[in-house]
Design an enzyme around this catalytic site. Sequence first.
Site, short mmCIF file in Angstrom:
data_model
loop_
_atom_site.label_atom_id
_atom_site.label_comp_id
_atom_site.label_asym_id
_atom_site.label_seq_id
_atom_site.Cartn_x
_atom_site.Cartn_y
_atom_site.Cartn_z
N ASP A 16 71.82 98.40 61.75
CA ASP A 16 70.92 97.22 61.26
C ASP A 16 70.80 96.23 62.32
O ASP A 16 70.76 95.04 62.03
CB ASP A 16 71.57 96.68 59.93
N LYS A 114 68.26 102.20 54.33
CA LYS A 114 69.15 102.19 53.21
C LYS A 114 68.62 101.11 52.31
O LYS A 114 68.20 100.21 53.04
CB LYS A 114 70.61 102.07 53.46
N CYS A 159 77.19 95.07 56.14
CA CYS A 159 76.93 96.48 56.36
C CYS A 159 77.99 97.25 57.44
O CYS A 159 78.15 98.39 57.08
CB CYS A 159 75.25 96.53 56.90
C1 VGL Z 1 73.09 92.98 55.57
C2 VGL Z 1 72.98 91.50 53.83
C3 VGL Z 1 71.86 91.87 53.35
C4 VGL Z 1 73.59 93.73 56.62
C5 VGL Z 1 71.77 93.63 55.03
O1 VGL Z 1 72.97 94.42 57.50
O2 VGL Z 1 74.77 93.50 56.86
N1 VGL Z 1 73.50 91.92 55.00
N2 VGL Z 1 71.38 93.24 53.79
#
Ligand code: VGL
Length: 210
Positions: A16, A114, A159
């Site tokens: 991410d 995801k 994540c």
């Molecule tokens: C994430 C909160 C919501 C992350 C993703 O990548 O850690 N955190 N969506």
Amino acid sequence: MPLKRYGADCALLVVDVQNSFCPGGELAVPGGDEVVPLINHLSLLFENVVLTQDWHPAGHVSFASRHPGMQPFQSLDLPYGPQTLWPDHCVAGSHGAGFHSELETQHARLIVRKGVHAQVDSYSAFVEADRATTTGLAAYLNALGVKKVWLAGLATDFCVAWSAIDACAAGFETFVVEDACRAIDMDGSLAEAWMKMRQAGVKRLRSDEV
Ligand code: VGL
Ligand code: ZN
């Protein structure tokens, strides 16, 4: 191509590294962009590099905006369990969902998206928050003969942690490169995440030890 230090049985999972989680983004992680040079360097060492992308439909169940009266960072009970609510972020196809512009994505052989289902979140790159729906990543890595997984990216306490714990549960020897991650760290979530990762058997190391 120069010889890779980590060959066919190893994979680097880059979690991410997206605009929404970098400074200026809708869910900015403090120092989120600082991981980019480290991850670009790590990527050169691995034959198998997989990127993940948080990739939500508009109006996703994890967005506070979709629950009247609720605010970001509050928790809500959903059919699959408690869900932290977030500002709208990583909406599929938006600028926020794109990779940081300096992330070198050409090394990656797979991009896993995801959180793609409107009613279920997925911090983990392996299994969605209902703890039943797979992303297919474990099967993919097994098909390649991968035995060991290194993780880096955003956010350490969400994540990255969930993905690392699920990598262990799927039978991979799992390492988190701590200085190539940054955390959201709300209400002690970072300390708790490291504790859970340690209990799951995740190994913690620094990029100069990779
Ligand atoms: C994430 C909160 C919501 C992350 C993703 O990548 O850690 N955190 N969506
Ligand atoms: Zn998300």
